[in-house]
Design an enzyme around this catalytic site. Structure first.
Site, PDB file in Angstrom:
ATOM      1  CG  ASP A   1     -93.435 -41.970  90.629  1.00  0.00           C
ATOM      2  OD1 ASP A   1     -93.810 -43.241  91.346  1.00  0.00           O
ATOM      3  OD2 ASP A   1     -94.026 -41.296  91.127  1.00  0.00           O
TER       4      ASP A   1
ATOM      5  CD  GLU B   1     -92.333 -45.789  94.345  1.00  0.00           C
ATOM      6  OE1 GLU B   1     -91.728 -45.426  95.180  1.00  0.00           O
ATOM      7  OE2 GLU B   1     -93.128 -45.203  93.769  1.00  0.00           O
TER       8      GLU B   1
ATOM      9  CG  ASP C   1     -95.876 -37.828  89.978  1.00  0.00           C
ATOM     10  OD1 ASP C   1     -96.484 -38.782  90.115  1.00  0.00           O
ATOM     11  OD2 ASP C   1     -96.247 -36.826  89.990  1.00  0.00           O
TER      12      ASP C   1
END
Length: 168
Positions: A7, A67, A140
């Protein structure tokens, strides 16, 4: 298959390593790379690169899932996150592991079955799929594990990986 989920960020970069075997998700390791707010930004980028390189060396993943960035507001934050993401992508490129990118919608769909799922739903399903006692912190880190699960769902087979890369 050993999958590293990331992330991206610059203050906190969540990461999670899972093993996907015979349709099961097995947590291997997870955590976050953090950089202090008052530190010069170039030094923060250096820490991200160094720690990401060490992480990749320690786990040698078969695939890395990252991501894709999405921002509605705050161009300054978007630029800083994009720079940190670039440093992360450089570390990934140098390690040689294949990199796959997923949108938040794809992650939500893969983990919960519903692309409009709320963050608490995604975190709870991540915890359940990995058979964890609690949702990993910081958020996260849980997000990174969800991204790794997403890759296992979408790209866990050689055929799926070929399709994702546009080779078939």
């Amino acid at each position: 298959m050993l999958i590293l989920g990331i992330d991206p960020g610059y203050a906190i970069i969540g990461w999670g390593v899972i093993r996907y075997e015979r349709g099961r998700f097995i947590p291997v390791d997870f955590g976050a790379i953090t950089t202090p707010a008052g530190m010069p930004f170039n030094r923060r980028l250096e820490i991200i690169y160094d720690e990401m390189t060490a992480l990749l060396s320690r786990h040698s993943p078969d695939a890395v899932a990252v991501e894709k960035l999405y921002f509605q507001t705050n161009a300054k934050t978007a630029i800083d996150v994009a720079q940190a993401r670039g440093v992360t992508m450089l570390a990934l490129q140098k390690c040689g592991a294949p990199v796959f990118e997923y949108t938040p919608l794809q992650v939500k769909s893969a983990v919960t079955g519903f692309g409009q799922a709320q963050k608490p739903q995604v975190m709870e399903m991540t915890k359940r799929l990995l058979r964890l006692k609690a949702v990993p912190k910081p958020d996260d880190t849980a997000d990174a594990l969800a991204i790794a699960i997403c890759h296992a769902q979408y790209g866990g087979t050689a055929l799926k990986q070929s399709l994702l890369r546009g080779e078939v």
